[in-house]
Design a protein around this motif. Structure first.
Motif, mmCIF file in Angstrom:
data_model
loop_
_atom_site.group_PDB
_atom_site.id
_atom_site.type_symbol
_atom_site.label_atom_id
_atom_site.label_comp_id
_atom_site.label_asym_id
_atom_site.label_seq_id
_atom_site.Cartn_x
_atom_site.Cartn_y
_atom_site.Cartn_z
ATOM 1 N N ALA A 292 35.773 55.414 32.453
ATOM 2 C CA ALA A 292 34.437 55.248 31.868
ATOM 3 C C ALA A 292 34.402 53.864 31.224
ATOM 4 C CB ALA A 292 34.168 56.330 30.839
ATOM 5 N N GLU A 293 33.508 53.017 31.732
ATOM 6 C CA GLU A 293 33.466 51.631 31.257
ATOM 7 C C GLU A 293 32.661 51.529 29.956
ATOM 8 O OE1 GLU A 293 33.607 48.774 35.133
ATOM 9 O OE2 GLU A 293 31.684 49.731 34.749
ATOM 10 N N ALA A 294 33.349 51.679 28.831
ATOM 11 C CA ALA A 294 32.671 51.449 27.551
ATOM 12 C C ALA A 294 32.398 49.956 27.394
ATOM 13 C CB ALA A 294 33.508 51.961 26.395
ATOM 14 N N ALA A 295 33.304 49.130 27.879
ATOM 15 C CA ALA A 295 33.084 47.673 27.854
ATOM 16 C C ALA A 295 32.123 47.292 28.960
ATOM 17 C CB ALA A 295 34.404 46.945 28.051
ATOM 18 N N ASN A 296 31.555 46.119 28.850
ATOM 19 C CA ASN A 296 30.738 45.575 29.930
ATOM 20 C C ASN A 296 31.637 44.821 30.896
ATOM 21 O OD1 ASN A 296 27.895 46.179 29.312
ATOM 22 N ND2 ASN A 296 28.321 45.077 27.410
ATOM 23 N N GLY A 297 31.565 45.195 32.159
ATOM 24 C CA GLY A 297 32.254 44.450 33.215
ATOM 25 C C GLY A 297 33.766 44.466 33.186
ATOM 26 N N PRO A 298 34.429 45.571 32.811
ATOM 27 C CA PRO A 298 35.899 45.535 32.790
ATOM 28 C C PRO A 298 36.533 45.585 34.184
ATOM 29 C CG PRO A 298 35.123 47.722 32.170
ATOM 30 C CD PRO A 298 33.903 46.849 32.290
ATOM 31 N N ILE A 299 35.742 45.979 35.203
ATOM 32 C CA ILE A 299 36.303 46.127 36.556
ATOM 33 C C ILE A 299 35.674 45.078 37.471
ATOM 34 C CG2 ILE A 299 36.522 47.704 38.532
ATOM 35 C CD1 ILE A 299 36.374 50.057 36.620
ATOM 36 N N THR A 300 36.493 44.326 38.187
ATOM 37 C CA THR A 300 35.947 43.321 39.105
ATOM 38 C C THR A 300 35.427 44.027 40.377
ATOM 39 O OG1 THR A 300 38.054 42.995 40.226
ATOM 40 C CG2 THR A 300 37.620 41.581 38.303
ATOM 41 N N PRO A 301 34.543 43.385 41.148
ATOM 42 C CA PRO A 301 34.008 44.027 42.356
ATOM 43 C C PRO A 301 35.094 44.439 43.348
ATOM 44 C CG PRO A 301 32.675 42.125 41.759
ATOM 45 C CD PRO A 301 33.857 42.120 40.828
ATOM 46 N N ASP A 302 36.109 43.609 43.546
ATOM 47 C CA ASP A 302 37.209 43.964 44.477
ATOM 48 C C ASP A 302 37.911 45.231 44.013
ATOM 49 O OD1 ASP A 302 36.712 41.650 45.682
ATOM 50 O OD2 ASP A 302 38.628 40.660 45.183
ATOM 51 N N ALA A 303 38.141 45.287 42.708
ATOM 52 C CA ALA A 303 38.848 46.443 42.155
ATOM 53 C C ALA A 303 37.989 47.705 42.296
ATOM 54 C CB ALA A 303 39.183 46.194 40.691
ATOM 55 N N ASP A 304 36.688 47.541 42.148
ATOM 56 C CA ASP A 304 35.771 48.674 42.278
ATOM 57 C C ASP A 304 35.939 49.343 43.644
ATOM 58 O OD1 ASP A 304 34.038 49.798 40.493
ATOM 59 O OD2 ASP A 304 32.242 48.875 41.337
ATOM 60 N N THR A 305 36.042 48.524 44.673
ATOM 61 C CA THR A 305 36.201 49.051 46.035
ATOM 62 C C THR A 305 37.527 49.801 46.154
ATOM 63 O OG1 THR A 305 35.022 47.105 46.783
ATOM 64 C CG2 THR A 305 36.153 48.359 48.486
ATOM 65 N N ILE A 306 38.582 49.219 45.613
ATOM 66 C CA ILE A 306 39.910 49.861 45.701
ATOM 67 C C ILE A 306 39.887 51.219 44.982
ATOM 68 C CG2 ILE A 306 42.345 49.643 44.987
ATOM 69 C CD1 ILE A 306 41.944 46.559 45.288
ATOM 70 N N LEU A 307 39.255 51.250 43.811
ATOM 71 C CA LEU A 307 39.216 52.497 43.032
ATOM 72 C C LEU A 307 38.408 53.556 43.768
ATOM 73 C CD1 LEU A 307 38.589 50.871 39.518
ATOM 74 C CD2 LEU A 307 40.731 51.907 40.306
ATOM 75 N N PHE A 308 37.284 53.148 44.364
ATOM 76 C CA PHE A 308 36.431 54.088 45.100
ATOM 77 C C PHE A 308 37.214 54.685 46.258
ATOM 78 C CE2 PHE A 308 32.941 54.821 48.283
ATOM 79 C CZ PHE A 308 32.343 55.881 47.619
ATOM 80 N N GLU A 309 37.923 53.814 46.975
ATOM 81 C CA GLU A 309 38.691 54.296 48.129
ATOM 82 C C GLU A 309 39.858 55.191 47.696
ATOM 83 O OE1 GLU A 309 39.436 50.658 50.184
ATOM 84 O OE2 GLU A 309 37.400 50.640 51.057
ATOM 85 N N SER A 310 40.320 55.029 46.466
ATOM 86 C CA SER A 310 41.406 55.895 45.976
ATOM 87 C C SER A 310 40.880 57.194 45.384
ATOM 88 C CB SER A 310 42.225 55.207 44.888
ATOM 89 O OG SER A 310 42.441 53.883 45.171
ATOM 90 N N GLY A 311 39.565 57.365 45.389
ATOM 91 C CA GLY A 311 38.980 58.611 44.860
ATOM 92 C C GLY A 311 38.892 58.656 43.343
ATOM 93 N N ILE A 312 39.023 57.511 42.696
ATOM 94 C CA ILE A 312 38.895 57.480 41.225
ATOM 95 C C ILE A 312 37.413 57.331 40.883
ATOM 96 C CG2 ILE A 312 39.447 56.154 39.132
ATOM 97 C CD1 ILE A 312 42.122 55.391 40.556
#
Ligand SMILES: NC(=O)C1=CN([C@@H]2O[C@H](COP(=O)(O)OP(=O)(O)OC[C@H]3O[C@@H](n4cnc5c(N)ncnc54)[C@H](O)[C@@H]3O)[C@@H](O)[C@H]2O)C=CC1
Ligand SMILES: O=C(O)CCC(=O)C(=O)O
Length: 394
Positions: A292-312
């Protein structure tokens, strides 16, 4: 996916107005230091600008511009009658005396006073700014206007028309979304473990609220590093130590880096400090099932894709931390109507907005088999586009 016409994208790609200011401040030793700051107003199709002001040595105009765009999206994810704005002053408040901090706060408001106001753009707290600073800022603005103007700034002390519940609203909203996400996982609250990066307004209050409902907070951190105990940390004791210096003196825990905290085996990870802490480099090592991103922008776009593909499951900032701006909106209404609400009313109204917004965003994401971030953007941008068309801008 939203099917925005190219000219709408052209408008939304950049802020409508950015003011860059430099202003002199008398320091305690008698010298004069010139500070730089920015206020970016991204889009006011839906109403006046809204967004915090951060004080940080690494603030840049580009960062403030990006944060103002996120504010446009965030306000529309939760359906507030605002556009996005954000401000920042390049300074390190930890090295300023109380008097210097006050003069920087007043100096910045004097420098941007022309473009802010209750019907134009309403600032609020963000990183390293707080209710006390908002009080000085509101006073500076009121003096320039020649009349008491509480609706010009939100996140103020209660004595100046601040709203009950604003201090914990960002975290409360974040916790509401986490609990909604956990519901469908069939785990009891007592089985959930959480790690929280950042121990300020957002992180510290999230830790307090989560442990208050029985979640085991196993790791927390601030700019000096992280503490970890898989059996759980005593959040009240940590808060007390932090108030009197540093929580690094807390025993019963392993000391680790902020990076290591992100990779712990927990159910919920809450980045609540700064941007770009989860990148393509470390995303593959994240073990949490919900971020849960309480901060603004803690995840970069590349990382977002990796996390989505990992089911997170990532609950994006524009939803997870929208509790803060939502209660700022409540504060603004209370100031404009001169009537004040109880904490119970504020908390109930916050839940009435945040919980349905969570489900709306989740539904769009599932229908389009995409991330909740994309779902939130789709919902918000189509609302802004509709308003721009209705106003005849395009
Ligand atoms: N205050 C608010 O109402 C809202 C805040 N946010 C976002 O939440 C995040 C945190 O803001 P606040 O809690 O208000 O700020 P804050 O100034 O109250 O606290 C920031 C915390 O982050 C820690 N920190 C700084 N650098 C760090 C690092 N490198 N690693 C770990 N911790 C670090 C600090 O020690 C401090 O504990 C920001 O991204 C902000 O934009 C979002 C919505 C509203
Ligand atoms: O409370 C507000 O108006 C804005 C808070 C903020 O800056 C944010 O949500 O990032």
């Amino acid at each position: 996916m939203v099917g925005l016409e190219p000219h709408l994208i052209e408008i939304l790609k950049r802020p409508m107005r950015v003011l860059s200011v430099s202003f002199p401040v008398r320091m305690d030793d008698g010298s004069v230091q010139v500070f730089e700051g920015y206020r970016s107003q991204h889009n006011d199709a839906m109403g006046p600008g809204k967004g915090g002001i951060r004080f940080h040595p690494q603030v840049t105009m580009d960062e403030v511009k990006a944060l103002s765009m996120w504010m446009t999206i965030k306000c529309q994810v939760v359906g507030l009658p605002y556009g996005g704005a954000k401000g920042g002053v390049v300074c390190d408040p930890r090295t300023l005396s109380a008097g210097e901090l006050e003069r920087v706060s007043r100096g910045f408001i004097e420098a941007i006073a022309q473009i802010i106001g209750p019907d134009k753009d309403i600032p609020a707290p963000d990183v390293y700014t707080n209710a006390k600073i908002m009080g000085w800022m509101m006073d500076a603005y009121s003096k320039l206007q020649g009349s008491f103007a509480p609706a010009s700034i939100t996140g103020k002390p209660l004595s100046l028309g601040g709203s009950r519940g604003r201090d914990e609203a960002t975290a409360r909203g974040c916790v509401l979304t986490v609990l909604e996400a956990m519901k469908k996982r069939g785990q009891s609250v007592q089985e959930i473990t959480a790690a929280i990066q950042g121990f300020g307004n957002a992180g510290r209050t999230a830790a307090k609220l989560l442990s208050g409902v029985g979640v085991r907070v196993v790791a927390v951190s601030d700019s000096t590093g992280a503490l970890y105990n898989p059996n759980g940390l005593d959040v009240d004791a940590l808060a007390n130590l932090k108030d009197h210096g540093s929580f690094r003196n807390y025993g019963h825990s392993e000391h680790m880096s902020n990076q290591a905290l992100l990779e712990l085996p927990v159910d919920v990870l809450i980045p609540a400090a700064l941007e770009n802490v989860i990148t393509a480099e470390n995303a593959g090592r994240i073990q949490a099932s919900i971020i849960a991103e309480a901060a603004n922008g803690p995840i970069t776009p590349d990382a977002d894709t990796i996390l989505f593909e990992s089911g997170i499951q990532v609950i994006p900032d524009v939803l997870a931390n929208a509790g803060g701006v939502t209660v700022s909106y409540f504060e603004w209404i209370q100031n404009l109507t001169h009537s004040y609400w109880t904490k119970e009313q504020v908390d109930a109204k916050l839940a009435d907005i945040l919980v349905p917004s969570y489900h709306e965003v989740n539904k769009i994401a599932q229908e389009h088999r995409t991330t909740m971030r994309m779902g939130a953007y789709m919902m918000a941008l189509s609302r802004v586009a509709e308003a721009m068309k209705a106003r005849g801008w395009v």
